[in-house]
Design a protein around this motif. Structure first.
Motif, PDB file in Angstrom:
ATOM      1  N   TYR A  32      62.413 122.780  19.618  1.00  0.00           N
ATOM      2  CA  TYR A  32      62.938 121.897  18.579  1.00  0.00           C
ATOM      3  C   TYR A  32      64.318 121.332  18.900  1.00  0.00           C
ATOM      4  CZ  TYR A  32      59.119 123.652  15.819  1.00  0.00           C
ATOM      5  OH  TYR A  32      57.869 123.977  15.377  1.00  0.00           O
ATOM      6  N   ALA A  33      64.500 120.071  18.509  1.00  0.00           N
ATOM      7  CA  ALA A  33      65.843 119.501  18.518  1.00  0.00           C
ATOM      8  C   ALA A  33      66.677 120.167  17.434  1.00  0.00           C
ATOM      9  CB  ALA A  33      65.764 117.994  18.277  1.00  0.00           C
ATOM     10  N   MET A  34      67.970 120.117  17.628  1.00  0.00           N
ATOM     11  CA  MET A  34      68.905 120.725  16.675  1.00  0.00           C
ATOM     12  C   MET A  34      70.045 119.751  16.405  1.00  0.00           C
ATOM     13  SD  MET A  34      67.781 123.860  16.050  1.00  0.00           S
ATOM     14  CE  MET A  34      69.233 124.685  15.384  1.00  0.00           C
ATOM     15  N   ILE A  51      70.898 117.235  19.549  1.00  0.00           N
ATOM     16  CA  ILE A  51      70.503 117.534  20.919  1.00  0.00           C
ATOM     17  C   ILE A  51      69.003 117.806  20.915  1.00  0.00           C
ATOM     18  CG2 ILE A  51      71.113 119.992  20.598  1.00  0.00           C
ATOM     19  CD1 ILE A  51      71.990 119.983  23.580  1.00  0.00           C
ATOM     20  N   ASP A  52      68.301 117.235  21.898  1.00  0.00           N
ATOM     21  CA  ASP A  52      66.864 117.433  21.924  1.00  0.00           C
ATOM     22  C   ASP A  52      66.535 118.847  22.408  1.00  0.00           C
ATOM     23  OD1 ASP A  52      65.490 116.109  25.025  1.00  0.00           O
ATOM     24  OD2 ASP A  52      67.335 117.241  24.685  1.00  0.00           O
ATOM     25  N   SER A  53      65.262 119.168  22.409  1.00  0.00           N
ATOM     26  CA  SER A  53      64.851 120.548  22.670  1.00  0.00           C
ATOM     27  C   SER A  53      65.245 121.033  24.062  1.00  0.00           C
ATOM     28  CB  SER A  53      63.341 120.689  22.482  1.00  0.00           C
ATOM     29  OG  SER A  53      62.650 119.822  23.364  1.00  0.00           O
ATOM     30  N   SER A  54      65.258 120.144  25.039  1.00  0.00           N
ATOM     31  CA  SER A  54      65.584 120.551  26.407  1.00  0.00           C
ATOM     32  C   SER A  54      67.080 120.521  26.681  1.00  0.00           C
ATOM     33  CB  SER A  54      64.890 119.621  27.394  1.00  0.00           C
ATOM     34  OG  SER A  54      65.409 118.307  27.289  1.00  0.00           O
ATOM     35  N   GLY A  55      67.825 119.858  25.804  1.00  0.00           N
ATOM     36  CA  GLY A  55      69.259 119.711  26.020  1.00  0.00           C
ATOM     37  C   GLY A  55      69.644 118.509  26.849  1.00  0.00           C
ATOM     38  N   ASP A  56      68.650 117.694  27.213  1.00  0.00           N
ATOM     39  CA  ASP A  56      68.914 116.556  28.084  1.00  0.00           C
ATOM     40  C   ASP A  56      69.458 115.339  27.338  1.00  0.00           C
ATOM     41  OD1 ASP A  56      65.992 117.203  30.171  1.00  0.00           O
ATOM     42  OD2 ASP A  56      68.059 117.966  30.301  1.00  0.00           O
ATOM     43  N   ILE A  57      69.121 115.218  26.067  1.00  0.00           N
ATOM     44  CA  ILE A  57      69.502 114.034  25.298  1.00  0.00           C
ATOM     45  C   ILE A  57      70.403 114.464  24.143  1.00  0.00           C
ATOM     46  CG2 ILE A  57      68.713 112.085  23.934  1.00  0.00           C
ATOM     47  CD1 ILE A  57      66.055 112.282  25.460  1.00  0.00           C
ATOM     48  N   SER A  71      75.815 121.311  23.097  1.00  0.00           N
ATOM     49  CA  SER A  71      75.025 121.888  24.188  1.00  0.00           C
ATOM     50  C   SER A  71      74.155 122.996  23.613  1.00  0.00           C
ATOM     51  CB  SER A  71      75.939 122.428  25.289  1.00  0.00           C
ATOM     52  OG  SER A  71      76.772 123.465  24.802  1.00  0.00           O
ATOM     53  N   ARG A  72      73.254 123.485  24.420  1.00  0.00           N
ATOM     54  CA  ARG A  72      72.391 124.582  23.962  1.00  0.00           C
ATOM     55  C   ARG A  72      72.020 125.453  25.142  1.00  0.00           C
ATOM     56  NH1 ARG A  72      67.520 121.928  21.063  1.00  0.00           N
ATOM     57  NH2 ARG A  72      66.677 124.054  21.021  1.00  0.00           N
ATOM     58  N   ASP A  73      71.761 126.733  24.828  1.00  0.00           N
ATOM     59  CA  ASP A  73      71.266 127.691  25.803  1.00  0.00           C
ATOM     60  C   ASP A  73      69.969 128.236  25.227  1.00  0.00           C
ATOM     61  OD1 ASP A  73      70.678 129.868  27.405  1.00  0.00           O
ATOM     62  OD2 ASP A  73      72.761 130.458  27.653  1.00  0.00           O
ATOM     63  N   ASN A  74      68.855 127.719  25.692  1.00  0.00           N
ATOM     64  CA  ASN A  74      67.568 128.128  25.123  1.00  0.00           C
ATOM     65  C   ASN A  74      67.237 129.583  25.421  1.00  0.00           C
ATOM     66  OD1 ASN A  74      67.152 125.668  23.906  1.00  0.00           O
ATOM     67  ND2 ASN A  74      65.820 124.868  25.523  1.00  0.00           N
ATOM     68  N   SER A 101      61.074 118.150  15.049  1.00  0.00           N
ATOM     69  CA  SER A 101      60.401 117.805  16.298  1.00  0.00           C
ATOM     70  C   SER A 101      61.257 118.191  17.495  1.00  0.00           C
ATOM     71  CB  SER A 101      60.120 116.298  16.301  1.00  0.00           C
ATOM     72  OG  SER A 101      59.543 115.888  17.506  1.00  0.00           O
ATOM     73  N   SER A 102      60.683 118.036  18.685  1.00  0.00           N
ATOM     74  CA  SER A 102      61.436 118.322  19.907  1.00  0.00           C
ATOM     75  C   SER A 102      62.483 117.250  20.193  1.00  0.00           C
ATOM     76  CB  SER A 102      60.486 118.428  21.098  1.00  0.00           C
ATOM     77  OG  SER A 102      59.751 117.233  21.259  1.00  0.00           O
ATOM     78  N   GLY A 103      62.210 116.045  19.738  1.00  0.00           N
ATOM     79  CA  GLY A 103      63.195 114.982  19.816  1.00  0.00           C
ATOM     80  C   GLY A 103      63.900 114.866  18.485  1.00  0.00           C
TER      81      GLY A 103
END
Length: 121
Positions: A32-34, A51-57, A71-74, A101-103
């Motif tokens: 999930y995005a946060m 921030i999207d689920s992967s942290g890229d966006i 930033s995020r640390d999954n 959603s993830s985005g």
């Protein structure tokens, strides 16, 4: 059950820095995005960053662009907000929220309780 717990707030002088954390549990964090939002005394809710689920966006409100970094640390189920060059107008309760959603859709189903940030000399 889903829990979002923020920490890291406090009193800081103008120009100073703080790093907020949001620890998530009860769901698959990496799916999930946060987002971060804030509410200043007597004002409405203001979206700050997501921030999207992967942290890229990542995206930011104009009021914080260039000063804040999300930033995020999954692996740790944790999202961060690094806040630099803080201004008195950044004073607010900062909360994290889980997107649907993830985005980042800016539609949320869970919020944390918030952490107070006060910028004052």
């Amino acid at each position: 059950q889903v829990q979002l717990v923020e920490s890291g707030g406090g009193l800081v002088q103008p120009g100073g820095s703080l790093r907020l954390s949001c620890v998530a549990s009860g769901f698959t964090f990496s799916d999930y995005a946060m987002s971060w939002t804030r509410q200043a005394p007597g004002k409405g809710l203001e979206w700050v960053s997501d921030i999207d689920s992967s942290g890229d966006i990542t995206t930011y409100a104009d009021s914080v662009k260039g000063r804040f970094t999300v930033s995020r640390d999954n692996a740790k189920n944790t999202m961060y907000l690094q806040m630099n060059s803080l201004k008195p107008e950044d004073t607010a309760v900062y909360s994290c929220s889980k997107d649907l959603s993830s985005g980042a859709t800016k539609e949320y189903d869970y919020w944390g309780q918030g952490t107070q940030v006060t910028v004052s000399s």
